[in-house]
Design an enzyme around this catalytic site. Structure first.
Site, PDB file in Angstrom:
ATOM      1  N   ASP A  13       0.851  -1.178   0.000  1.00 26.54           N
ATOM      2  CA  ASP A  13       0.000   0.000   0.000  1.00 26.54           C
ATOM      3  C   ASP A  13       0.897   1.241   0.000  1.00 26.54           C
ATOM      4  OD1 ASP A  13      -2.414   1.433   0.146  1.00 26.54           O
ATOM      5  OD2 ASP A  13      -2.249   1.595   2.311  1.00 26.54           O
ATOM      6  N   ASP A  15      -0.223   5.059   1.032  1.00 27.44           N
ATOM      7  CA  ASP A  15      -0.446   5.952   2.170  1.00 27.44           C
ATOM      8  C   ASP A  15      -0.453   5.163   3.478  1.00 27.44           C
ATOM      9  OD1 ASP A  15      -0.972   8.652   0.937  1.00 27.44           O
ATOM     10  OD2 ASP A  15      -2.449   7.450  -0.140  1.00 27.44           O
ATOM     11  N   ASP A 209      -1.313  -0.898   5.986  1.00 23.28           N
ATOM     12  CA  ASP A 209      -1.478  -0.312   7.310  1.00 23.28           C
ATOM     13  C   ASP A 209      -2.892  -0.485   7.848  1.00 23.28           C
ATOM     14  OD1 ASP A 209      -2.471   1.611   5.338  1.00 23.28           O
ATOM     15  OD2 ASP A 209      -2.657   3.009   7.017  1.00 23.28           O
TER      16      ASP A 209
END
Length: 282
Positions: A13, A15, A209
């Site tokens: 990922d 961000d 995240d």
């Protein structure tokens, strides 16, 4: 991620893993450098459909991270690929930005407000009441409803912003029609990424995240997963979910050694050394 499981490909990922509010997270550049130095195939994934891969590459460069735009896979690209596979050369009414319209144009789709095959909803910072009204009426008229991702909010320096999932809920409330979401946590996003780099799920790791999107979609696509704690998930939230990642790391910096440790070359060497030791012991 055991000594018997080499990793040939990596998905990550963007961000919360590599960048946070336009700033590189410590270890991100080193992680991507390690992938390139070892010749590992990889893709950087994002549910954000606003930007083209070229835009995102420029954004990452501004943060001190340099990767080719071909290494970036967005929910807009995944949506365009999905629609191309479903209905080649179709038409769509799009509520979204350049990242989505460009992806659709590139697969041969026509943008139309008159009897489109699909209404496609993506991320935008300027949602138009007129555009949403048009989308509602087209869906009521028979257009199929597609959305790039289900995220109800997105991050900004000022705080959360309403995102695709929130606008989709509004359209669903008005029409009674739920969209088909292409982006994470739909494992379709993972599978399209795997196909993009000719990767196999058993030898690929997903880094994210968020447990509810990154880890879940990796799990459902058969990938191993690493959760980093530099984004949306706090340490005390990890045990609240009915599924767990393969590994939890404080940040992407802790993943850098794993690129080397779990490479096929290192694994093969370790197994060879183990065999020699067993022969010597015999």
């Amino acid at each position: 991620m055991t000594n018997k499981s080499p990793v040939e490909c990596w998905l990550t990922d963007m961000d919360g893993v590599l960048v946070h509010e336009e700033h590189a997270i410590p270890g991100a550049a080193e992680f991507l450098q390690a992938l390139q130095e070892t010749g590992r195939r990889f893709l950087v994934l994002t549910n954000n459909s606003i930007y083209t891969p070229r835009d995102l590459r420029a954004r990452l460069q501004g943060s001190g991270i340099d990767i080719p735009e071909e290494a970036i896979w967005t929910s807009a690209l995944a949506t365009a690929q999905f629609l191309h596979d479903q209905r080649e050369g179709g038409s769509a009414y799009v509520v979204g930005e350049a990242g989505l319209t460009t992806a659709l144009y590139n697969v041969g789709y026509t943008m139309s407000e008159r009897n489109p095959d699909y209404v496609v909803l993506g991320e935008t910072r300027t949602y138009s009441f007129t555009a949403i009204t048009r989308a509602i009426r087209l869906i009521e008229g028979g257009a199929r409803f597609i959305a790039t991702n289900p995220d109800v909010t997105g991050p900004s320096a000022e705080g959360p912003l309403p995102a695709t999932g929130a606008i989709a809920a509004m359209i669903t409330a008005a029409t009674g029609v739920k969209p088909y979401y292409v982006g994470k946590p739909n494992p379709l996003m993972m599978r399209s990424a795997l196909n993009r780099i000719d990767a196999h799920s058993e030898s690929t790791v997903m880094i994210g995240d968020r447990l509810d999107t990154d880890v879940r979609s990796g799990l459902e696509a058969g990938l191993r997963s690493i959760l980093v704690l530099t984004g949306s998930t706090r340490p005390d939230q990890v045990d609240r979910y009915p599924f767990v990642p393969t590994r939890v790391c404080d940040s992407i910096a802790d993943v850098v050694p794993l690129v080397h440790e779990f490479s096929p070359e290192r694994m093969a060497a370790a197994q060879s050394e183990g065999g020699e030791h067993r022969e010597a012991d015999a």
